[in-house]
Design a protein around this motif. Structure first.
Motif, PDB file in Angstrom:
ATOM      1  N   PHE A  48     -10.609 -18.299   2.482  1.00 39.77           N
ATOM      2  CA  PHE A  48     -11.119 -16.971   2.172  1.00 39.77           C
ATOM      3  C   PHE A  48     -10.714 -16.583   0.758  1.00 39.77           C
ATOM      4  O   PHE A  48      -9.651 -16.969   0.269  1.00 39.77           O
ATOM      5  N   ALA A  49     -11.560 -15.797   0.093  1.00 38.93           N
ATOM      6  CA  ALA A  49     -11.248 -15.315  -1.244  1.00 38.93           C
ATOM      7  C   ALA A  49     -10.107 -14.309  -1.172  1.00 38.93           C
ATOM      8  O   ALA A  49     -10.200 -13.332  -0.433  1.00 38.93           O
ATOM      9  N   PRO A  50      -9.007 -14.534  -1.921  1.00 39.71           N
ATOM     10  CA  PRO A  50      -7.861 -13.609  -1.859  1.00 39.71           C
ATOM     11  C   PRO A  50      -7.897 -12.574  -2.976  1.00 39.71           C
ATOM     12  O   PRO A  50      -8.445 -12.811  -4.051  1.00 39.71           O
ATOM     13  N   ALA A  51      -7.310 -11.445  -2.727  1.00 38.06           N
ATOM     14  CA  ALA A  51      -7.159 -10.401  -3.737  1.00 38.06           C
ATOM     15  C   ALA A  51      -5.795  -9.754  -3.574  1.00 38.06           C
ATOM     16  O   ALA A  51      -5.225  -9.740  -2.479  1.00 38.06           O
ATOM     17  N   ARG A  52      -5.271  -9.241  -4.673  1.00 38.85           N
ATOM     18  CA  ARG A  52      -3.986  -8.540  -4.654  1.00 38.85           C
ATOM     19  C   ARG A  52      -4.247  -7.040  -4.729  1.00 38.85           C
ATOM     20  O   ARG A  52      -5.081  -6.588  -5.511  1.00 38.85           O
TER      21      ARG A  52
ATOM     22  N   LYS B 107      -2.822 -15.040 -15.220  1.00 41.35           N
ATOM     23  CA  LYS B 107      -2.002 -14.248 -16.125  1.00 41.35           C
ATOM     24  C   LYS B 107      -2.357 -12.776 -16.020  1.00 41.35           C
ATOM     25  O   LYS B 107      -3.532 -12.395 -16.052  1.00 41.35           O
ATOM     26  N   GLY B 108      -1.336 -11.950 -15.866  1.00 40.40           N
ATOM     27  CA  GLY B 108      -1.550 -10.512 -15.777  1.00 40.40           C
ATOM     28  C   GLY B 108      -2.069 -10.039 -14.440  1.00 40.40           C
ATOM     29  O   GLY B 108      -2.552  -8.907 -14.328  1.00 40.40           O
ATOM     30  N   GLN B 109      -1.950 -10.872 -13.394  1.00 38.07           N
ATOM     31  CA  GLN B 109      -2.466 -10.502 -12.081  1.00 38.07           C
ATOM     32  C   GLN B 109      -1.354 -10.275 -11.054  1.00 38.07           C
ATOM     33  O   GLN B 109      -1.638 -10.119  -9.876  1.00 38.07           O
TER      34      GLN B 109
ATOM     35  N   ASN C  95     -17.876 -12.774  -3.659  1.00 38.55           N
ATOM     36  CA  ASN C  95     -16.434 -12.569  -3.586  1.00 38.55           C
ATOM     37  C   ASN C  95     -15.678 -13.609  -4.396  1.00 38.55           C
ATOM     38  O   ASN C  95     -14.678 -13.296  -5.057  1.00 38.55           O
ATOM     39  N   ARG C  96     -16.144 -14.865  -4.355  1.00 38.45           N
ATOM     40  CA  ARG C  96     -15.457 -15.913  -5.120  1.00 38.45           C
ATOM     41  C   ARG C  96     -15.594 -15.687  -6.613  1.00 38.45           C
ATOM     42  O   ARG C  96     -14.706 -16.043  -7.390  1.00 38.45           O
ATOM     43  N   ARG C  97     -16.730 -15.103  -7.029  1.00 33.50           N
ATOM     44  CA  ARG C  97     -16.918 -14.838  -8.448  1.00 33.50           C
ATOM     45  C   ARG C  97     -15.989 -13.727  -8.921  1.00 33.50           C
ATOM     46  O   ARG C  97     -15.424 -13.779 -10.014  1.00 33.50           O
ATOM     47  N   GLU C  98     -15.828 -12.701  -8.103  1.00 30.08           N
ATOM     48  CA  GLU C  98     -14.966 -11.576  -8.475  1.00 30.08           C
ATOM     49  C   GLU C  98     -13.497 -11.892  -8.238  1.00 30.08           C
ATOM     50  O   GLU C  98     -12.622 -11.496  -9.031  1.00 30.08           O
TER      51      GLU C  98
ATOM     52  N   LEU D  58      -4.161   3.546  -6.945  1.00 27.16           N
ATOM     53  CA  LEU D  58      -4.182   2.219  -6.353  1.00 27.16           C
ATOM     54  C   LEU D  58      -5.033   1.307  -7.195  1.00 27.16           C
ATOM     55  O   LEU D  58      -5.871   1.751  -7.984  1.00 27.16           O
ATOM     56  N   GLY D  59      -4.778   0.028  -7.060  1.00 27.99           N
ATOM     57  CA  GLY D  59      -5.517  -0.952  -7.831  1.00 27.99           C
ATOM     58  C   GLY D  59      -5.695  -2.233  -7.051  1.00 27.99           C
ATOM     59  O   GLY D  59      -4.968  -2.512  -6.095  1.00 27.99           O
ATOM     60  N   ILE D  60      -6.657  -3.012  -7.478  1.00 32.25           N
ATOM     61  CA  ILE D  60      -6.927  -4.303  -6.868  1.00 32.25           C
ATOM     62  C   ILE D  60      -7.245  -5.276  -7.989  1.00 32.25           C
ATOM     63  O   ILE D  60      -7.885  -4.907  -8.977  1.00 32.25           O
ATOM     64  N   CYS D  61      -6.767  -6.488  -7.867  1.00 26.92           N
ATOM     65  CA  CYS D  61      -6.996  -7.487  -8.895  1.00 26.92           C
ATOM     66  C   CYS D  61      -7.043  -8.864  -8.251  1.00 26.92           C
ATOM     67  O   CYS D  61      -6.856  -9.012  -7.049  1.00 26.92           O
TER      68      CYS D  61
END
Length: 361
Positions: A169-173, A196-198, A153-156, A188-191
């Motif tokens: 915890f590893a965060p995602a948008r 930059k660009g996130q 998760n930290r890598r992604e 839908l999307g996840i990033c």
């Protein structure tokens, strides 16, 4: 071998639609087509094996799990055993380990593809009486989720600069475009959370190809940026959002349309970080928007008055009151996201224990 595998796949698709998705009168069988499910299955990176918990069976068990009053994994596996017995198939083990592992192997892209398939099919069947003044209204909003602090998760989804490995915890948008008329996700999307660009606006630009000319995009303050509103207008998509905190409305200026309702010219910002220099130079020096101020008198609302900004300029197309009512419908997006990402819902879904961090609109 390939032909036999395709035959088994089609049988599983049909079984998924007929057995799992038609129970209790649910309408999923009408919107989950065989071709669509096969397309979603291509999002699984490795070839599936002919075992009990194939991707499609796992999806069926998962859907039945989250839609049932008892959302435990044990109850989900028990329902699968009952289903196999009714079909004359050998029952599987009652242990939940194999199911949980199979669910964990399904990538985000698989669930996203199924969500798009269902949402777009539902939206295509919407009664025109549900549209807003004959136009499709789409909602966009984003949120954040956190995941277990694992190396993968930290890598992604890397930790932010102020997070310490092992303690955060590893965060995602996440972001989604949702049909207002039927409440279904169109895309839908996840990033990553930062970089930059996130941001949410960048995520919207990756998704807005699903919008059609004539649509209305309903969003929060982040959607009232100069570039985004202009680029969407070029696509034939109008926007309705709350005025950004970086701008101030002065109703003494511009072309007056009524009390607290006017047209005003927005000049192009001197610098725009979201576009390159060539794109910036191609943008016009200004464009006209409409600002309306409305009072919120419902108990429980903090703001007593807000300014709604839109590219719907003609008051005959939408009055001030109609724009206010439409913006009020945006709150459905906040409550739906809270329902979908709250911890009590995620505790029985893949990656259980997700923690939603809501922000004020």
């Amino acid at each position: 071998m390939h032909g036999r595998a395709d035959g088994r796949l089609r049988q599983q698709v049909d079984s998924l639609r007929q057995q799992f998705l038609q129970q209790d009168g649910l309408p999923f069988a009408d919107v989950l087509s065989t071709a669509g499910l096969e397309g979603a299955l291509r999002e699984v990176p490795s070839r599936w094996k002919d075992r009990i918990f194939t991707p499609l069976v796992t999806l069926g068990v998962f859907l039945a799990q989250v839609l049932n009053a008892d959302r435990s994994c044990r109850a989900a596996v028990a329902r699968l055993i009952a289903h196999r017995a009714s079909q004359g198939l050998e029952p599987c083990s009652s242990e939940t380990g194999a199911y949980c592992q199979a669910r964990g192997r399904l990538p985000e892209r698989f669930f996203a593809a199924v969500a798009r398939l269902v949402g777009r099919n539902l939206d295509a069947q919407v009664d025109r009486q549900w549209l807003w003044k004959g136009r499709r209204v789409c909602l966009f909003d984003g949120s954040t989720v956190s995941m277990p602090d694992t190396e993968e998760n930290r890598r992604e989804y890397p930790l932010t600069y102020n997070q310490v490995p092992g303690t955060n915890f590893a965060p995602a948008r996440i972001g989604a475009i949702i049909s207002l008329s039927c409440g279904a996700i169109l895309d839908l999307g996840i990033c990553r959370y930062a970089g930059k660009g996130q941001g949410e606006v960048s995520l919207l630009r990756r998704l807005w190809d699903v919008l059609r000319p004539g649509d209305v995009l309903l969003g929060d303050r982040l959607m009232s940026g100069w570039v985004g509103m202009h680029l969407l207008k070029q696509r034939g998509v109008d926007t309705v959002s709350r005025l950004s905190a970086h701008r101030r409305a002065d109703f003494r200026k511009g072309k007056r349309l009524g009390k607290d309702d006017h047209l005003v010219v927005w000049r192009k910002p001197s610098s725009i970080r979201s576009v390159d220099r060539e794109t910036y130079n191609a943008l016009p020096e200004s464009f006209t928007v409409r600002e309306v101020r409305v009072r919120v008198e419902q108990p429980g609302f903090r703001t007593r008055s807000i300014v709604v900004v839109t590219t719907i300029l003609d008051p005959d197309q939408a009055s001030k009151e109609e724009l206010a009512s439409l913006y009020r419908a945006r709150w459905n997006n906040e409550t739906c996201q809270a329902d979908c990402t709250s911890s009590d819902r995620w505790c029985s879904t893949p990656g259980g224990g997700y923690d939603q961090r809501r922000r004020a609109a």
